[in-house]
Write a protein that holds these residues in place. Sequence first.
Motif, short mmCIF file in Angstrom:
data_model
loop_
_atom_site.label_atom_id
_atom_site.label_comp_id
_atom_site.label_asym_id
_atom_site.label_seq_id
_atom_site.Cartn_x
_atom_site.Cartn_y
_atom_site.Cartn_z
N LEU A 123 99.19 -22.73 -45.15
CA LEU A 123 99.06 -21.48 -44.39
C LEU A 123 99.13 -20.25 -45.29
CD1 LEU A 123 98.80 -19.99 -41.70
CD2 LEU A 123 101.30 -20.14 -41.46
N VAL A 124 100.14 -20.15 -46.14
CA VAL A 124 100.28 -18.98 -46.99
C VAL A 124 99.08 -18.84 -47.93
CG1 VAL A 124 101.65 -17.96 -48.87
CG2 VAL A 124 102.80 -18.86 -46.85
N PRO A 125 98.61 -19.90 -48.61
CA PRO A 125 97.39 -19.75 -49.42
C PRO A 125 96.19 -19.26 -48.62
CG PRO A 125 98.51 -21.78 -49.99
CD PRO A 125 99.21 -21.23 -48.78
N ALA A 126 96.08 -19.70 -47.37
CA ALA A 126 94.96 -19.26 -46.53
C ALA A 126 95.06 -17.78 -46.22
CB ALA A 126 94.93 -20.07 -45.23
N ILE A 127 96.25 -17.30 -45.95
CA ILE A 127 96.45 -15.86 -45.67
C ILE A 127 96.15 -15.05 -46.93
CG2 ILE A 127 98.15 -14.10 -45.06
CD1 ILE A 127 99.59 -16.23 -43.38
N CYS A 128 96.64 -15.52 -48.07
CA CYS A 128 96.40 -14.82 -49.33
C CYS A 128 94.90 -14.75 -49.65
CB CYS A 128 97.14 -15.51 -50.47
SG CYS A 128 98.94 -15.39 -50.37
N GLU A 129 94.20 -15.81 -49.33
CA GLU A 129 92.75 -15.85 -49.55
C GLU A 129 92.05 -14.81 -48.69
OE1 GLU A 129 89.29 -17.04 -51.40
OE2 GLU A 129 91.34 -17.70 -51.86
N LEU A 137 93.25 -12.08 -47.71
CA LEU A 137 93.62 -10.76 -48.20
C LEU A 137 93.06 -10.47 -49.60
CD1 LEU A 137 97.39 -10.78 -47.13
CD2 LEU A 137 95.55 -9.46 -46.06
N ASN A 138 92.35 -11.45 -50.19
CA ASN A 138 91.82 -11.31 -51.56
C ASN A 138 92.93 -10.96 -52.55
OD1 ASN A 138 89.05 -11.82 -50.97
ND2 ASN A 138 88.93 -9.76 -50.07
N MET A 139 94.08 -11.56 -52.38
CA MET A 139 95.24 -11.28 -53.22
C MET A 139 95.03 -11.89 -54.61
SD MET A 139 99.19 -12.08 -52.16
CE MET A 139 99.09 -11.03 -50.69
N ASP A 140 95.42 -11.16 -55.67
CA ASP A 140 95.23 -11.69 -57.02
C ASP A 140 96.16 -12.87 -57.28
OD1 ASP A 140 97.72 -10.79 -58.78
OD2 ASP A 140 97.22 -9.10 -57.45
N GLU A 191 101.22 -16.24 -56.72
CA GLU A 191 102.25 -17.11 -57.28
C GLU A 191 103.65 -16.53 -57.09
OE1 GLU A 191 101.18 -17.76 -61.32
OE2 GLU A 191 99.32 -18.86 -60.84
N ASP A 192 103.79 -15.23 -57.31
CA ASP A 192 105.09 -14.58 -57.14
C ASP A 192 105.52 -14.61 -55.67
OD1 ASP A 192 105.08 -14.02 -59.82
OD2 ASP A 192 104.42 -11.92 -59.59
N ALA A 211 113.51 -9.57 -49.52
CA ALA A 211 113.21 -8.31 -50.19
C ALA A 211 111.97 -8.45 -51.08
CB ALA A 211 114.41 -7.85 -51.02
N SER A 212 111.90 -9.53 -51.84
CA SER A 212 110.74 -9.74 -52.71
C SER A 212 109.48 -10.01 -51.89
CB SER A 212 111.00 -10.92 -53.65
OG SER A 212 112.05 -10.62 -54.55
N VAL A 213 109.62 -10.73 -50.78
CA VAL A 213 108.47 -10.99 -49.90
C VAL A 213 107.90 -9.68 -49.38
CG1 VAL A 213 107.78 -11.93 -47.66
CG2 VAL A 213 109.17 -13.31 -49.23
N LYS A 214 108.77 -8.77 -48.98
CA LYS A 214 108.33 -7.48 -48.46
C LYS A 214 107.63 -6.67 -49.55
CE LYS A 214 109.94 -3.41 -45.92
NZ LYS A 214 111.12 -2.74 -45.30
N ALA A 215 108.18 -6.71 -50.78
CA ALA A 215 107.61 -5.94 -51.88
C ALA A 215 106.26 -6.48 -52.32
CB ALA A 215 108.58 -5.93 -53.05
N LEU A 216 106.07 -7.78 -52.23
CA LEU A 216 104.84 -8.41 -52.72
C LEU A 216 103.76 -8.53 -51.65
CD1 LEU A 216 106.57 -11.32 -54.69
CD2 LEU A 216 105.19 -9.50 -55.74
N GLY A 217 104.15 -8.39 -50.40
CA GLY A 217 103.22 -8.65 -49.31
C GLY A 217 102.13 -7.62 -49.12
#
Length: 377
Positions: free
Chosen positions: A167-173, A175-178, A183-184, A195-201
Amino acid sequence: MTDRALLPTGLEDVLPIDAQHEASVVDHLMHTFASMGYDRVKPPLIEFEDNLLQGSGAAISAQTFRVMDPVSQRMLGIRPDMTVQVERIATTRLINAPRPLRLSYAGQVLRVKGSQLRPERQFTQTGIELIGSDAHAADCEIILLAHEALSKAGVKNLSVDLGLPALVPAICEDLNMDQQTREDLRIALDRKDAASVKALGGVAANLFAQLLDSAGPASHAIAILKKLELGGKAKELRERLINVYDLVKSQAPDLSVTIDASENRGYEYHTGVAYTYYAKGARGELGRGGRYVAGSGEAATGFTVFVDSLMRALEKPDTPEKVFLPFATPSQEGARLRADGHIIVNGLQKVSDEQAEGLRMGCSHIFLNGNIVALSR
């Protein structure tokens, strides 16, 4: 203790009566699998490295011991997991067998290193693979059969955790996330680092935060997952999870189910719903599995039982009762006792105190004058 008794870290001798108990438990598991039409296969302990690590096998590369074959001069890999071998058998030797194909297995595996919860490097695996069906009922069958097998083996207070590692890889795809951010973010989600999830999302920070918060009892998780604004592959995965859960609960309403749709560790090659079984009070996972794509491109799903973890969840076996047969007891008497279900231990020489000898040999009873008599210390 001499140096010969020392073994490498993560390896151990399994002694009486634990070895017999483990064998009995494996037999119970395999019998349950067979009762649902899963035919047993037996792959080799070691095979060509490039065959072992093809496709989904790439996920176990770091855990694979490698040796050089003196015959072929090719590198061999000692299996750290049997699932990939069963997949190979299904997509080569059994490629023309009717689908869906149901296979079961049991055997030893060896890994380069253990984990904190499961330090063993060599242990027994048993499991099942259902290859050639993408139906929700296939996932349901695996989940319920795993529950039945573990229950019949003696495990109490079972629960299953459902996940969606893709699921997470599909969402990242979507969003065209680098790649680095992906990975982070993956690491942050696995660590439940809000906190890190919020900062990276980024623009989807709130979505990832909700996904993290959804982990827990199934009803709580489903309610949150249904509200997430997902599209494409991510939406399809969510709907599959919900459909599988609904089907499982309709057939096993008392089964304890939790959901963690962001969990990924250990499911690197899984493409759909994944499942992990736990028992209250037991250390570590009893087994795990999920949906994947077999080497031929076929839809597949399966489940592996970690027998070492399973044995820790079971009560210790009682010492079996044994009957001591004094020296020169006719062999037909021993055969008759064994036919009646008794375990016998033959005396190999005449002794002055047969009852003391029976106790010394760990027996609970002795055969005297045609009768079985209890021994007392």
